[in-house]
Design an enzyme around this catalytic site. Sequence first.
Site, PDB file in Angstrom:
ATOM      1  N   HIS A  88       0.789  -1.233   0.000  1.00  0.00           N
ATOM      2  CA  HIS A  88       0.000   0.000   0.000  1.00  0.00           C
ATOM      3  C   HIS A  88       0.816   1.274   0.000  1.00  0.00           C
ATOM      4  O   HIS A  88       0.256   2.362   0.164  1.00  0.00           O
ATOM      5  CB  HIS A  88      -0.926   0.048   1.216  1.00  0.00           C
ATOM      6  CG  HIS A  88      -2.015  -0.970   1.185  1.00  0.00           C
ATOM      7  ND1 HIS A  88      -3.255  -0.732   0.643  1.00  0.00           N
ATOM      8  CD2 HIS A  88      -2.043  -2.242   1.620  1.00  0.00           C
ATOM      9  CE1 HIS A  88      -4.006  -1.806   0.767  1.00  0.00           C
ATOM     10  NE2 HIS A  88      -3.287  -2.750   1.355  1.00  0.00           N
TER      11      HIS A  88
ATOM     12  N   LYS B 225      -7.903  14.272   4.357  1.00  0.00           N
ATOM     13  CA  LYS B 225      -7.077  13.069   4.332  1.00  0.00           C
ATOM     14  C   LYS B 225      -6.090  13.192   5.483  1.00  0.00           C
ATOM     15  O   LYS B 225      -5.987  14.250   6.095  1.00  0.00           O
ATOM     16  CB  LYS B 225      -6.329  12.933   3.006  1.00  0.00           C
ATOM     17  CG  LYS B 225      -5.599  14.228   2.596  1.00  0.00           C
ATOM     18  CD  LYS B 225      -4.895  14.104   1.249  1.00  0.00           C
ATOM     19  CE  LYS B 225      -5.811  14.181   0.052  1.00  0.00           C
ATOM     20  NZ  LYS B 225      -5.991  12.982  -0.695  1.00  0.00           N
ATOM     21  N   ARG B 226      -5.360  12.124   5.774  1.00  0.00           N
ATOM     22  CA  ARG B 226      -4.352  12.231   6.811  1.00  0.00           C
ATOM     23  C   ARG B 226      -3.347  13.333   6.455  1.00  0.00           C
ATOM     24  O   ARG B 226      -3.088  13.586   5.277  1.00  0.00           O
ATOM     25  CB  ARG B 226      -3.614  10.890   6.977  1.00  0.00           C
ATOM     26  CG  ARG B 226      -4.393   9.879   7.761  1.00  0.00           C
ATOM     27  CD  ARG B 226      -4.782  10.379   9.132  1.00  0.00           C
ATOM     28  NE  ARG B 226      -3.644  10.497  10.002  1.00  0.00           N
ATOM     29  CZ  ARG B 226      -3.257   9.570  10.869  1.00  0.00           C
ATOM     30  NH1 ARG B 226      -3.952   8.457  11.004  1.00  0.00           N
ATOM     31  NH2 ARG B 226      -2.202   9.760  11.621  1.00  0.00           N
TER      32      ARG B 226
ATOM     33  N   LYS C 147       1.409  14.431   0.974  1.00  0.00           N
ATOM     34  CA  LYS C 147       0.067  14.769   0.492  1.00  0.00           C
ATOM     35  C   LYS C 147      -0.078  16.272   0.235  1.00  0.00           C
ATOM     36  O   LYS C 147      -1.026  16.727  -0.371  1.00  0.00           O
ATOM     37  CB  LYS C 147      -0.989  14.282   1.491  1.00  0.00           C
ATOM     38  CG  LYS C 147      -1.050  12.759   1.615  1.00  0.00           C
ATOM     39  CD  LYS C 147      -2.019  12.334   2.702  1.00  0.00           C
ATOM     40  CE  LYS C 147      -1.974  10.843   3.013  1.00  0.00           C
ATOM     41  NZ  LYS C 147      -2.693  10.017   2.010  1.00  0.00           N
TER      42      LYS C 147
ATOM     43  N   THR D 204      -8.158   6.985  -2.068  1.00  0.00           N
ATOM     44  CA  THR D 204      -9.531   6.501  -2.222  1.00  0.00           C
ATOM     45  C   THR D 204     -10.509   7.655  -1.994  1.00  0.00           C
ATOM     46  O   THR D 204     -11.636   7.623  -2.497  1.00  0.00           O
ATOM     47  CB  THR D 204      -9.839   5.347  -1.247  1.00  0.00           C
ATOM     48  OG1 THR D 204      -9.302   5.670   0.036  1.00  0.00           O
ATOM     49  CG2 THR D 204      -9.225   4.053  -1.739  1.00  0.00           C
TER      50      THR D 204
END
Length: 823
Positions: free
Chosen positions: A362, A550-551, A556, A658
Amino acid sequence: MAIHKAKFDKEEFKKAVVGNCKSLYRKTLDEASQQQRFQSVAYAVKDLIMDKWIATHKQYDKEDPKVVYYMSMEFLMGRALGNNMINLMQYKEIKKALEELDLDINEIEDQEPDPALGNGGLGRLAACFLDSLATLEYPSYGCGIRYRYGMFKQEIKDGYQIETPDDWLRDGYPFEIKRAEYRYEVKFGGYVKVVKDEKTGRDNFVQEDYRSVIAVPYDLPILGYGNNTVNSLRIWDAEPVVKFNLNSFDKGDYQKAIEEENLAKNLVEVLYPNDNHYAGKELRLKQQYFFVSASVQRAVDRYKNMHNGDVSKLYEKVTFQLNDTHPTVTVAELMRILMDENGLDWDQAWDITSKTVAYTNHTIMAEALEKWPIELFSRLLPRIYQIVEEINRRFVEKIKAKYPGDQEKIRKMAIIYDGQVKMAHLAICAGYSVNGVAKLHTEILKKQELKDFYEMMPEKFNNKTNGITQRRFLLHGNPLLAEWITDKIGDGWITDLKQIDKLSLYVDDKKAQQEFMNIKYKNKVRLAEYIKKYNGIDVDPNSIFDVQVKRLHEYKRQLLNILHVMYLYNKIKTDPTFDMEPRTFIFGAKAAAGYRIAKQTIKLINNVANVINNDASISGKIKVVFIENYRVSNGEMIFAAADVSEQISTASKEASGTGNMKFMLNGAITLGTMDGANVEIVQEVGEENAVIFGLSSDEVIKYENEGGYDPMEIFNEDQDVREVLMELINGKYSDNDPEEFRDIYNSLLNFQDGRRADIYFILKDFKSYAKAQEEIDKRYKDKAGWAKSVMLNTAKSGKFSSDRTIEEYVKDIWKLEKVHVEM
Ligand code: 26V
């Protein structure tokens, strides 16, 4: 698929709710607290599930189908009540019944704590997969840990993240069932004694002087949509051995008893709240072996019960899917059980094991790779370590045979090397399948990260692009849109998301556009009300809702987003002719508790929000909101309300993503890099219906191989960027302490702690991002064009159902057959 809708007896149901309230709390509904009302309703819903749950497992026992055990340290389930009502196809009926009892379904649902036994993407994916497996009628178990405390709750105080414990079991969790009859002992530590079997001459390996705990499972029902299948998520709790065996006291071994009591208590106490960061904690390895050992023992027992005690064909009926490397000790535990407890020899055991275990990767983030120090691993799991050593010895022989004299290959591929046990190498060596989670990710694994493994065993590698369940993220989370879609194209999309493409027929229809945008508006009002309630900020539902949830992680790039907000604000302030559509920038993110830069980024977002939201001179053109405690339940509402989906990771770093799919499904435009599943989203919806910017993954990888790039060049040349960067350290956004954001500033510009500057290419991509944001602004001004585009996003999201993903796992990896449950 034949959809099955059971009869619903409203009066019966109401009676059950009232009765539950009486027997649980000796109260009438009007006296009960909201939490007690929720519990009373939840138990009534559970009653509707039980017969199906029993029938499903009777059917499995009868048909003896192949079963997948989805092994995962994390299951980010989100609330169950509403989802169970949906999957029973009785949402409206139950809502009506509750109204007649003077109960509001939304308030009742709001009482349920999110079971948050996961961090982010990996845990939520596991939850979506369980939903799809049950809906598609595939026999499966989720196997995990019943953490006493799940993902921490986030509070924002003075702009800082404060973590508080998530005591999700405090009021009791109504949907779980304790299965005390399936208890297993799990052993830690001690040493391995070799005992010669007189009769067979075989060496037996016996663990001595160990500490142990008892694993006790709790089952949560996983309902299929519109069928009778109810699978189980089995989460293990730890109890001390002494509770049922006072032997140690009898022997006077008081110390050992206390240690075992503590071991049990600590073991399942808390979920490690790190996402993508390996820390090498002993307790974490204990957690891994604990749930793996219990799950594998149970799976083998179940198989033996159904096959006269003969384990030799286990692989025909059982497959273990490893959700990342976290459960990789499965490999050695299965070997141990087959050899030490069932008398198989190495080759037999290896043959079975290597046909039974499969691995999903992942992340390519190096800091997430699990490498356990031999000292720790062998001390905690002495027998397991012996087995891993032997697996390694044989594997190294194979490498040598294939690449004679090539030390380099051994160094790069060995399972044990440099004093460490490398879990990914073990998973790849033993597994019969290795998959990535999006096309690009799998390609990067094959060409870069796992290149040597791919060369040696290409047949194992495959891609399974992630997906999400439309039952939770559209049908439950966005009821207005769900209803509208069903009106237009029927309800087939609920179990066959490809059908949502039928909406393409409506994208040029003015009336349909209006209706679609009207629903989006209502969802924005719903979110605006939530923001008002929890943040005290007024946001305008007519503004563009631009969302990044998101985290929090540097790769990111929430930082890129907020730096751009700072840049826009400067522009508005200095250029009176500058015109833009009003925009609300919405953030939601938890930072790992020890991740300094991540926490500083949260503080920065909040401080920027404070300055901008209180500047009357920009007449509300920009608002910035940080939504506290982002989680599955408020996520459902956020996805429904978004216009713009920020998917701006440094290309090559986000394995799939996702959230990107959840936004798309709900009619938002992706503003993103060519990373993870964004690539496939663009492929489905067309370039003209997404806004793409930034370096490609090839470019990023090229820079990385050349030792990075020099952000100072950009700093020196680009006045706008320089201004924004200076604002990080001149007190503009940190009145009290101009040094507050020094680390962020340094991370972008200075080589420090052995790390290059701006390793996530934030400044490199800044210009391109700003242009992409202008493009969003321009497109939004064309109302009809925008409406068409967001509708196409919904219409073209069919590929991203987790139902599709699961069908691919079943066909290529698991080879399961459906089991239809008749009632
Ligand atoms: C890693 C670690 C490392 C050890 C400490 C605790 C811990 C906890 C979680 C993780 C998992 C990191 C990997 C992960 O979450 N990957 C995400 O998986 C999603 C589902 O495949 C995917 O969409 C995201 O892109 C990916 O970041």
